[in-house]
Scaffold this motif. Sequence first.
Motif, PDB file in Angstrom:
ATOM      1  N   PHE A  27      11.543  -2.642  -8.472  1.00  0.00           N
ATOM      2  CA  PHE A  27      10.925  -1.749  -7.568  1.00  0.00           C
ATOM      3  C   PHE A  27      10.016  -1.529  -7.622  1.00  0.00           C
ATOM      4  O   PHE A  27       9.844  -0.059  -6.847  1.00  0.00           O
ATOM      5  N   LEU A  28       9.493  -0.186  -8.957  1.00  0.00           N
ATOM      6  CA  LEU A  28       8.741   0.586  -8.610  1.00  0.00           C
ATOM      7  C   LEU A  28       6.939   0.064  -9.459  1.00  0.00           C
ATOM      8  O   LEU A  28       6.194   0.173  -8.767  1.00  0.00           O
ATOM      9  N   ILE A  29       7.285  -0.128 -10.758  1.00  0.00           N
ATOM     10  CA  ILE A  29       5.964  -0.752 -11.524  1.00  0.00           C
ATOM     11  C   ILE A  29       5.702  -1.548 -10.531  1.00  0.00           C
ATOM     12  O   ILE A  29       4.486  -1.815 -10.665  1.00  0.00           O
ATOM     13  N   ALA A  30       6.709  -2.693 -10.783  1.00  0.00           N
ATOM     14  CA  ALA A  30       5.547  -4.068 -10.226  1.00  0.00           C
ATOM     15  C   ALA A  30       5.076  -4.110  -9.185  1.00  0.00           C
ATOM     16  O   ALA A  30       3.364  -4.727  -8.734  1.00  0.00           O
ATOM     17  N   PRO A  31       5.621  -3.025  -8.015  1.00  0.00           N
ATOM     18  CA  PRO A  31       5.170  -2.958  -6.504  1.00  0.00           C
ATOM     19  C   PRO A  31       4.077  -2.408  -6.933  1.00  0.00           C
ATOM     20  O   PRO A  31       2.712  -2.448  -6.431  1.00  0.00           O
ATOM     21  N   ILE A  32       3.523  -1.273  -7.587  1.00  0.00           N
ATOM     22  CA  ILE A  32       2.634  -0.416  -7.531  1.00  0.00           C
ATOM     23  C   ILE A  32       1.402  -1.059  -8.600  1.00  0.00           C
ATOM     24  O   ILE A  32       0.005  -1.053  -7.788  1.00  0.00           O
ATOM     25  N   MET A  33       1.461  -1.808  -9.568  1.00  0.00           N
ATOM     26  CA  MET A  33       0.363  -2.846  -9.988  1.00  0.00           C
ATOM     27  C   MET A  33      -0.016  -3.620  -9.125  1.00  0.00           C
ATOM     28  O   MET A  33      -0.953  -3.772  -9.364  1.00  0.00           O
ATOM     29  N   MET A  34       0.641  -3.826  -8.079  1.00  0.00           N
ATOM     30  CA  MET A  34       0.871  -4.986  -7.579  1.00  0.00           C
ATOM     31  C   MET A  34      -0.381  -4.646  -6.226  1.00  0.00           C
ATOM     32  O   MET A  34      -1.114  -5.004  -5.856  1.00  0.00           O
ATOM     33  N   ILE A  35       0.052  -3.458  -5.839  1.00  0.00           N
ATOM     34  CA  ILE A  35      -1.083  -2.405  -4.948  1.00  0.00           C
ATOM     35  C   ILE A  35      -2.211  -2.409  -5.736  1.00  0.00           C
ATOM     36  O   ILE A  35      -3.579  -2.881  -4.563  1.00  0.00           O
ATOM     37  N   VAL A  36      -2.287  -2.247  -6.855  1.00  0.00           N
ATOM     38  CA  VAL A  36      -3.662  -1.414  -8.260  1.00  0.00           C
ATOM     39  C   VAL A  36      -4.137  -2.679  -8.000  1.00  0.00           C
ATOM     40  O   VAL A  36      -5.460  -3.313  -7.922  1.00  0.00           O
ATOM     41  N   TYR A  37      -3.631  -4.204  -7.768  1.00  0.00           N
ATOM     42  CA  TYR A  37      -4.140  -5.147  -7.933  1.00  0.00           C
ATOM     43  C   TYR A  37      -5.066  -5.974  -6.841  1.00  0.00           C
ATOM     44  O   TYR A  37      -5.980  -6.861  -6.846  1.00  0.00           O
ATOM     45  N   VAL A  38      -4.055  -6.261  -6.110  1.00  0.00           N
ATOM     46  CA  VAL A  38      -4.192  -6.108  -4.195  1.00  0.00           C
ATOM     47  C   VAL A  38      -6.038  -5.529  -3.861  1.00  0.00           C
ATOM     48  O   VAL A  38      -6.697  -5.515  -3.358  1.00  0.00           O
ATOM     49  N   SER A  39      -5.819  -4.261  -4.555  1.00  0.00           N
ATOM     50  CA  SER A  39      -6.889  -3.208  -3.777  1.00  0.00           C
ATOM     51  C   SER A  39      -8.605  -3.861  -4.504  1.00  0.00           C
ATOM     52  O   SER A  39      -9.251  -3.505  -3.740  1.00  0.00           O
ATOM     53  N   TRP A  41      -8.556  -6.858  -4.640  1.00  0.00           N
ATOM     54  CA  TRP A  41      -8.818  -8.844  -3.904  1.00  0.00           C
ATOM     55  C   TRP A  41     -10.269  -8.729  -2.832  1.00  0.00           C
ATOM     56  O   TRP A  41     -10.940  -7.308  -3.026  1.00  0.00           O
ATOM     57  N   THR A  42     -10.983  -9.440  -2.422  1.00  0.00           N
ATOM     58  CA  THR A  42     -11.725  -9.413  -2.055  1.00  0.00           C
ATOM     59  C   THR A  42     -11.348  -9.278  -0.061  1.00  0.00           C
ATOM     60  O   THR A  42     -10.301 -10.475  -0.234  1.00  0.00           O
ATOM     61  N   GLN A  43     -11.751  -8.564   1.097  1.00  0.00           N
ATOM     62  CA  GLN A  43     -11.127  -8.359   1.824  1.00  0.00           C
ATOM     63  C   GLN A  43     -12.354  -9.107   3.028  1.00  0.00           C
ATOM     64  O   GLN A  43     -13.172  -8.451   2.763  1.00  0.00           O
ATOM     65  N   THR A  44     -12.010 -10.509   3.696  1.00  0.00           N
ATOM     66  CA  THR A  44     -12.410 -10.437   5.262  1.00  0.00           C
ATOM     67  C   THR A  44     -12.269 -10.250   6.368  1.00  0.00           C
ATOM     68  O   THR A  44     -11.326 -10.210   5.740  1.00  0.00           O
ATOM     69  N   THR A  45     -12.807 -10.918   7.633  1.00  0.00           N
ATOM     70  CA  THR A  45     -12.410 -10.089   8.408  1.00  0.00           C
ATOM     71  C   THR A  45     -11.067 -10.848   9.054  1.00  0.00           C
ATOM     72  O   THR A  45     -10.064  -9.626   9.238  1.00  0.00           O
ATOM     73  N   PHE A  46     -11.101 -12.375   8.323  1.00  0.00           N
ATOM     74  CA  PHE A  46      -9.203 -12.910   8.811  1.00  0.00           C
ATOM     75  C   PHE A  46      -8.912 -13.010   8.173  1.00  0.00           C
ATOM     76  O   PHE A  46      -7.709 -13.606   8.081  1.00  0.00           O
ATOM     77  N   ALA A  47      -9.174 -12.979   6.729  1.00  0.00           N
ATOM     78  CA  ALA A  47      -8.811 -13.510   5.277  1.00  0.00           C
ATOM     79  C   ALA A  47      -8.264 -12.431   3.936  1.00  0.00           C
ATOM     80  O   ALA A  47      -9.448 -11.831   4.200  1.00  0.00           O
ATOM     81  N   ILE A  48      -7.664 -12.871   3.211  1.00  0.00           N
ATOM     82  CA  ILE A  48      -7.525 -12.252   1.669  1.00  0.00           C
ATOM     83  C   ILE A  48      -7.933 -12.739   0.894  1.00  0.00           C
ATOM     84  O   ILE A  48      -7.312 -13.836   0.921  1.00  0.00           O
ATOM     85  N   ASN A  49      -8.597 -13.164  -0.662  1.00  0.00           N
ATOM     86  CA  ASN A  49      -8.450 -13.867  -1.534  1.00  0.00           C
ATOM     87  C   ASN A  49      -8.763 -13.233  -2.551  1.00  0.00           C
ATOM     88  O   ASN A  49      -8.666 -11.855  -2.534  1.00  0.00           O
ATOM     89  N   SER A  50      -8.232 -13.423  -3.950  1.00  0.00           N
ATOM     90  CA  SER A  50      -8.074 -13.079  -5.266  1.00  0.00           C
ATOM     91  C   SER A  50      -9.185 -12.657  -5.757  1.00  0.00           C
ATOM     92  O   SER A  50      -8.895 -12.403  -7.099  1.00  0.00           O
ATOM     93  N   THR A  51      -9.896 -13.014  -5.402  1.00  0.00           N
ATOM     94  CA  THR A  51     -11.709 -12.661  -5.667  1.00  0.00           C
ATOM     95  C   THR A  51     -11.635 -11.373  -6.189  1.00  0.00           C
ATOM     96  O   THR A  51     -11.680 -10.133  -4.948  1.00  0.00           O
ATOM     97  N   LEU A  52     -11.830 -11.441  -7.454  1.00  0.00           N
ATOM     98  CA  LEU A  52     -12.230  -9.108  -7.917  1.00  0.00           C
ATOM     99  C   LEU A  52     -13.479  -8.798  -7.792  1.00  0.00           C
ATOM    100  O   LEU A  52     -14.161  -9.140  -7.833  1.00  0.00           O
ATOM    101  N   VAL A 265      -3.084   3.600  -3.915  1.00  0.00           N
ATOM    102  CA  VAL A 265      -3.511   4.227  -5.303  1.00  0.00           C
ATOM    103  C   VAL A 265      -4.007   5.681  -5.096  1.00  0.00           C
ATOM    104  O   VAL A 265      -3.550   6.568  -5.592  1.00  0.00           O
ATOM    105  N   ILE A 266      -5.027   5.408  -4.105  1.00  0.00           N
ATOM    106  CA  ILE A 266      -5.940   7.040  -4.350  1.00  0.00           C
ATOM    107  C   ILE A 266      -4.218   8.211  -3.605  1.00  0.00           C
ATOM    108  O   ILE A 266      -4.441   8.933  -4.596  1.00  0.00           O
ATOM    109  N   LEU A 267      -3.737   7.552  -2.407  1.00  0.00           N
ATOM    110  CA  LEU A 267      -2.617   8.897  -2.840  1.00  0.00           C
ATOM    111  C   LEU A 267      -1.737   8.862  -3.694  1.00  0.00           C
ATOM    112  O   LEU A 267      -1.232   9.985  -4.458  1.00  0.00           O
ATOM    113  N   THR A 268      -1.481   7.756  -4.662  1.00  0.00           N
ATOM    114  CA  THR A 268      -0.384   7.832  -5.271  1.00  0.00           C
ATOM    115  C   THR A 268      -1.449   8.930  -6.575  1.00  0.00           C
ATOM    116  O   THR A 268      -0.169   9.403  -6.813  1.00  0.00           O
TER     117      THR A 268
END
Lengths: 288, 361
Positions: A27-39, A41-52, A265-268
């Motif tokens: 409930f702490l380490i994994a979610p933080i790692m997840m946020i860092v990982y998602v930051s 990811w590639t964001q398009t207007t309507f979708a998001i994919n895990s290409t770094l 991530v910046i806030l953390t």
Amino acid sequence: MTATSRNRQKKTTFRLLAPGVVWMILFLIAPIMMIVYVSFWTQTTFAINSTLTLDSWKNFFASEAYVGALWTTIRLWLIVLTLTFVIGYPAALYVGLMVKSKTISTVLLVLCVIPFWTSFLIRVLAWRPMLGKEGAINIILQKLGLIQTPIEVLLFSELSVIIGMTQIYVVFMVGPIAFMLGRIDHNIIEAARDLGAGFGRIFWKIIFPLSLPGVVVGAIFVSVMVLGEFATSGALSGRKVNLLGNIIVTQVGSLKWAMASVVGVILTILLGIVVAGFLRIVDLKREI
Amino acid sequence: MTQRDPIFRLEGVTRRYGNLTALDGIDFVAEDNAYIALLGPSGSGKTSLLRVIAGFETPDAGRIWFQGRDITDLPAHERGIGFVFQNFALFPHLTVFENVAFGLRHGAQALPKDEITERVKSSIEMVGLAGLEDRSPEQISGGQKQRVALARSLVMQPKLVLLDEPLGALDANLRERMQVELRAIRERLDVTFLHVTGSETEALAMGDKVAVLDAGRIVQYDTPDTIYDGPVVSDVAKFLNRFNLFEGSLENGIFTGAFGAVPVTNPRKNKSDTYAIRYDRTQIFDAGDANLPGPALPARFLASEYLGSSIIFLFETEDQKTVEVDHHLSLGEPRPLTVGENYTLSWNPEHAIVFGKETAR
């Protein structure tokens, strides 16, 4: 101690630690790692994919609005922190040290907590009828003839956000300081008086240093809450004041997960620096 | 005594807490350069008296004079009277050096740095703590804290130091060593110590003079031997814990008690009729022995307590009262006694002190 018994003790220690460790990882380490990982990811207007990609990070630092929000957050945090300290310390001094009876000091502390019986949002929104153009403060000042036209800057401005946050968070400063002050042995203060020190000297050389751990704990409470704030600024600034928290809310609202993660991530990191900085002032483990 | 003003003087000092009168019109004159022990049972007002002199509390009535000046309305930090607290009250966040330096740094007059360092160093040396200057209070022992508290007061060069049960928090061994040292330190400086204690042995051992406080009044103020040999009222004899006290009645110079009727001379004025004989003046005889030096008190032997230099024998009289006999071993081996057997206790009536509502005409 034999090798086997030492080994057994190690196993026991591990077993006792395991539930806490598992909980923290889940409930702490994994979610933080997840946020860092998602930051990343590639964001398009309507979708998001895990290409770094570094796009979201570049966008954040290229945007004046986002970087501006970072500075606004830091500025408001410093102002609110200062105000809660300036208003909270004398109150704590009175409750924790000046009031001789323990019962009265407990009653006073409970009085400080009474606003918490209503919900957070109500407490924030209650400032609108107070500060508004036709709010209580303006009406009273006009009735008294102190002002001719209502003061408009009171509501939907940075000022109203500061007033609201200070009122809501000041009690988190009062509590820990009053607790530390309450633990000071009165004989110590009398000893200082006996040695010829006046009130000012006693305060700065004895009382304040001994209450410092309370100030640090209070400052950490206030900082953690103010830096993550979005509701007060949302309700009292009329969207004029954007904090990092507000950006996260809007980005999540429009399903821009990557950008929300960047801000998260910046806030953390910012919170980590602030808390670590405060903890350098005093060794809390020694005090509590 | 010189012609100078006494170091301090109390004039009808009274202090009340609600309905409770802690200090009841105390008049007191203290000598210069003396060790004064203030003895009293708990609740006798001894700590209140000290706090009033120090200025932590104001008296409800009466005046306090210090070095010829009325200081009743002067705040504590302007009085220049040292105070050593029972729990030492060291500043927990400061080192030993800074604790001792506090008064010099933050007191009324600003001193040059070199002088502060020098005075603090010599003060710390005087109490035997050289080398511990940089320790924090939690890193030193109880006895060392006591010395820091003392050095912290003495560095201000006060003319009067108030010590509130300063040895109460120390163990027995350390207490005896500190007793000797406190006296030695005081003798080196021109200063009066007012030492409050609940222990009669401490008061008698330490004081050049002893003031006995009871129910907010000073009932006797004299040298330790005078007090030991001649308590003025039965309560003083009781605190001294060296007297067997017998209740009875005094009429026309005859005291009637558990040991029969005894003629007495020069009884002392008191609120009750009490007959006092010191533990070490009480002697043990066989039941029925006819060669007694004085009154005969039948008693049952309960137990003995070996104290090294003497033995205390505990007896119980017929009316369930415990009587103690102190036999000093330099007087020879004590006679063998059997627990539960009956004996007769007696003493030379000249050694007895009698207190009575009726006094000699």
